[in-house]
Design a protein around this motif. Structure first.
Motif, PDB file in Angstrom:
ATOM      1  N   GLU A   1      66.244  74.898  24.711  1.00  0.00           N
ATOM      2  CA  GLU A   1      66.749  76.129  24.094  1.00  0.00           C
ATOM      3  C   GLU A   1      67.095  75.880  22.623  1.00  0.00           C
ATOM      4  OE1 GLU A   1      69.037  78.909  27.253  1.00  0.00           O
ATOM      5  OE2 GLU A   1      69.886  76.927  27.006  1.00  0.00           O
ATOM      6  N   ASP A   2      67.712  74.735  22.378  1.00  0.00           N
ATOM      7  CA  ASP A   2      68.063  74.374  20.994  1.00  0.00           C
ATOM      8  C   ASP A   2      66.820  74.334  20.114  1.00  0.00           C
ATOM      9  OD1 ASP A   2      70.756  74.235  21.479  1.00  0.00           O
ATOM     10  OD2 ASP A   2      70.818  72.055  21.727  1.00  0.00           O
ATOM     11  N   GLN A   3      65.775  73.701  20.630  1.00  0.00           N
ATOM     12  CA  GLN A   3      64.519  73.571  19.877  1.00  0.00           C
ATOM     13  C   GLN A   3      63.936  74.941  19.552  1.00  0.00           C
ATOM     14  OE1 GLN A   3      61.747  71.112  21.997  1.00  0.00           O
ATOM     15  NE2 GLN A   3      62.601  69.195  21.216  1.00  0.00           N
ATOM     16  N   LYS A   4      63.883  75.783  20.565  1.00  0.00           N
ATOM     17  CA  LYS A   4      63.328  77.132  20.388  1.00  0.00           C
ATOM     18  C   LYS A   4      64.117  77.904  19.331  1.00  0.00           C
ATOM     19  CE  LYS A   4      61.314  77.947  24.985  1.00  0.00           C
ATOM     20  NZ  LYS A   4      61.498  78.653  26.259  1.00  0.00           N
ATOM     21  N   LEU A   5      65.412  77.813  19.439  1.00  0.00           N
ATOM     22  CA  LEU A   5      66.272  78.532  18.495  1.00  0.00           C
ATOM     23  C   LEU A   5      66.083  78.002  17.071  1.00  0.00           C
ATOM     24  CD1 LEU A   5      68.528  80.609  18.014  1.00  0.00           C
ATOM     25  CD2 LEU A   5      70.189  78.816  18.524  1.00  0.00           C
ATOM     26  N   ALA A   6      66.084  76.693  16.946  1.00  0.00           N
ATOM     27  CA  ALA A   6      65.943  76.069  15.622  1.00  0.00           C
ATOM     28  C   ALA A   6      64.608  76.460  14.982  1.00  0.00           C
ATOM     29  CB  ALA A   6      66.056  74.555  15.750  1.00  0.00           C
TER      30      ALA A   6
ATOM     31  N   ALA B   1      65.562  87.309  20.498  1.00  0.00           N
ATOM     32  CA  ALA B   1      64.366  87.861  21.142  1.00  0.00           C
ATOM     33  C   ALA B   1      63.136  87.017  20.812  1.00  0.00           C
ATOM     34  CB  ALA B   1      64.167  89.296  20.679  1.00  0.00           C
ATOM     35  N   LYS B   2      62.999  86.670  19.537  1.00  0.00           N
ATOM     36  CA  LYS B   2      61.823  85.891  19.110  1.00  0.00           C
ATOM     37  C   LYS B   2      61.793  84.500  19.732  1.00  0.00           C
ATOM     38  CE  LYS B   2      60.452  87.958  14.720  1.00  0.00           C
ATOM     39  NZ  LYS B   2      60.324  87.764  13.265  1.00  0.00           N
ATOM     40  N   ALA B   3      62.964  83.938  19.902  1.00  0.00           N
ATOM     41  CA  ALA B   3      63.042  82.585  20.477  1.00  0.00           C
ATOM     42  C   ALA B   3      62.698  82.593  21.964  1.00  0.00           C
ATOM     43  CB  ALA B   3      64.438  82.011  20.255  1.00  0.00           C
ATOM     44  N   GLY B   4      62.660  83.787  22.507  1.00  0.00           N
ATOM     45  CA  GLY B   4      62.347  83.910  23.929  1.00  0.00           C
ATOM     46  C   GLY B   4      63.444  83.353  24.818  1.00  0.00           C
ATOM     47  N   LEU B   5      64.645  83.420  24.280  1.00  0.00           N
ATOM     48  CA  LEU B   5      65.783  82.900  25.043  1.00  0.00           C
ATOM     49  C   LEU B   5      66.448  84.039  25.779  1.00  0.00           C
ATOM     50  CD1 LEU B   5      67.293  80.669  22.235  1.00  0.00           C
ATOM     51  CD2 LEU B   5      66.023  79.883  24.217  1.00  0.00           C
ATOM     52  N   ASN B   6      66.909  83.747  26.939  1.00  0.00           N
ATOM     53  CA  ASN B   6      67.594  84.761  27.722  1.00  0.00           C
ATOM     54  C   ASN B   6      69.082  84.789  27.347  1.00  0.00           C
ATOM     55  OD1 ASN B   6      67.437  86.820  29.503  1.00  0.00           O
ATOM     56  ND2 ASN B   6      67.451  85.548  31.338  1.00  0.00           N
ATOM     57  N   ARG B   7      69.306  84.853  26.017  1.00  0.00           N
ATOM     58  CA  ARG B   7      70.690  84.857  25.526  1.00  0.00           C
ATOM     59  C   ARG B   7      70.847  85.938  24.477  1.00  0.00           C
ATOM     60  NH1 ARG B   7      73.808  80.224  26.800  1.00  0.00           N
ATOM     61  NH2 ARG B   7      72.595  78.515  27.640  1.00  0.00           N
TER      62      ARG B   7
ATOM     63  N   LEU C   1      76.469  81.539  17.522  1.00  0.00           N
ATOM     64  CA  LEU C   1      77.524  80.560  17.780  1.00  0.00           C
ATOM     65  C   LEU C   1      76.944  79.152  17.935  1.00  0.00           C
ATOM     66  CD1 LEU C   1      80.615  80.994  18.183  1.00  0.00           C
ATOM     67  CD2 LEU C   1      80.203  80.559  20.585  1.00  0.00           C
ATOM     68  N   ARG C   2      75.822  79.082  18.656  1.00  0.00           N
ATOM     69  CA  ARG C   2      75.183  77.780  18.873  1.00  0.00           C
ATOM     70  C   ARG C   2      74.719  77.192  17.535  1.00  0.00           C
ATOM     71  NH1 ARG C   2      75.475  73.432  22.016  1.00  0.00           N
ATOM     72  NH2 ARG C   2      73.512  72.329  22.141  1.00  0.00           N
ATOM     73  N   TRP C   3      74.173  78.037  16.702  1.00  0.00           N
ATOM     74  CA  TRP C   3      73.691  77.594  15.386  1.00  0.00           C
ATOM     75  C   TRP C   3      74.876  77.134  14.523  1.00  0.00           C
ATOM     76  CZ3 TRP C   3      69.604  76.135  12.665  1.00  0.00           C
ATOM     77  CH2 TRP C   3      69.687  76.150  11.266  1.00  0.00           C
ATOM     78  N   MET C   4      75.867  77.970  14.446  1.00  0.00           N
ATOM     79  CA  MET C   4      77.008  77.697  13.567  1.00  0.00           C
ATOM     80  C   MET C   4      77.767  76.438  13.974  1.00  0.00           C
ATOM     81  SD  MET C   4      76.925  80.101  11.339  1.00  0.00           S
ATOM     82  CE  MET C   4      78.484  80.223  10.494  1.00  0.00           C
ATOM     83  N   ASN C   5      77.894  76.231  15.275  1.00  0.00           N
ATOM     84  CA  ASN C   5      78.748  75.137  15.743  1.00  0.00           C
ATOM     85  C   ASN C   5      78.005  73.858  16.105  1.00  0.00           C
ATOM     86  OD1 ASN C   5      81.097  76.634  15.474  1.00  0.00           O
ATOM     87  ND2 ASN C   5      81.002  77.417  17.553  1.00  0.00           N
TER      88      ASN C   5
END
Length: 201
Positions: free
Chosen positions: A21-26, A42-48, A55-59
């Motif tokens: 998930e981290d990789q996709k988001l990054a 949405a683009k990352a295709g994450l169910n979040r 929050l994940r990015w910032m922290n």
DNA sequence: AATTTGCCCAACCGCAGACTC
DNA sequence: GGAGTCTGCGGTTGGGCAAAT
């Protein structure tokens, strides 16, 4: 419907983030930048929800995040800034390069708040000890006067030299704390030996 | 060895202000 | 100008882990 309402249990994955998930988001943030979080999610295709991604990015994922223990210097700075700003974690974090508001908030809640409470407790004890010493000196003066009175002459004179009004008036001059009655009762509570001494005379 | 307790920290929640249409 | 949406913040929760019992 607000974005906050969208970010609920039924709206997707929750809990700890996986490496995938981290990789996709990054990857998405690399292209699009850290904004429009709903679209990023949405683009990352994450169910979040977007909020969770932000929050994940910032922290965690953001570059230049400092990992590891908070140094003494940093701790000192946090203490001073908190004294100045209160619980303005994001402002405090802004003065500590590489540290996040969440990290500082956690550090404060888990460690520093306890340290401060402990320090306050110690200060309280110290203050009581100082009061005790001062009151002891004051009591010493009173007893000296009592002794002078009794050694000079008859019992009536001695009684006169130690009348209650005189006692309270004289002791109040230097008094900046609790009333004489209050400190007297505190003194008696604190030190049973004083009570015994007074009782004996 | 098993269970309980306490601590730490990542993540979530709700709110308020900023922004967009 | 106002409704809807987004963003950022601070408070809180809960899972994982180590120490204590």
């Amino acid at each position: 419907m607000t974005s906050t309402q969208l970010c609920t249990k039924r709206d997707g994955n929750r809990g700890a983030w996986t490496a995938e998930e981290d990789q996709k988001l990054a990857r998405v943030i690399e292209i699009q930048g850290p904004k429009r979080w709903k679209i990023v999610a949405a683009k990352a295709g994450l169910n979040r929800c977007g909020k969770s991604c932000r929050l994940r990015w910032m922290n965690y994922l953001r570059p230049n995040i400092k990992r590891g223990n908070i140094s003494d210097q940093e701790e000192d700075l946090i203490l001073r800034l908190h004294k100045l700003l209160g619980n303005r974690w994001s402002l405090i974090a802004g003065r500590l390069p590489g540290r996040t508001d969440n990290e500082i908030k956690n550090y404060w809640n888990s460690r520093l708040s306890k340290k401060i409470k402990q320090k306050e407790k110690q200060n309280k004890i110290l203050r009581v000890q100082i009061d005790h010493q001062n009151n002891g000196k004051r009591m010493g003066n009173i007893l000296n006067r009592w002794e002078e009175g009794t050694s000079k002459g008859n019992h009536e004179n001695s009684k006169a030299s130690f009348n209650g009004d005189d006692f309270f008036n004289s002791s109040r001059e230097e008094d900046q704390g609790p009333s004489d009655l209050e400190w007297m009762s505190k003194l008696l509570e604190m030190d049973a030996s004083w009570f015994k001494f007074l009782h004996d005379i």
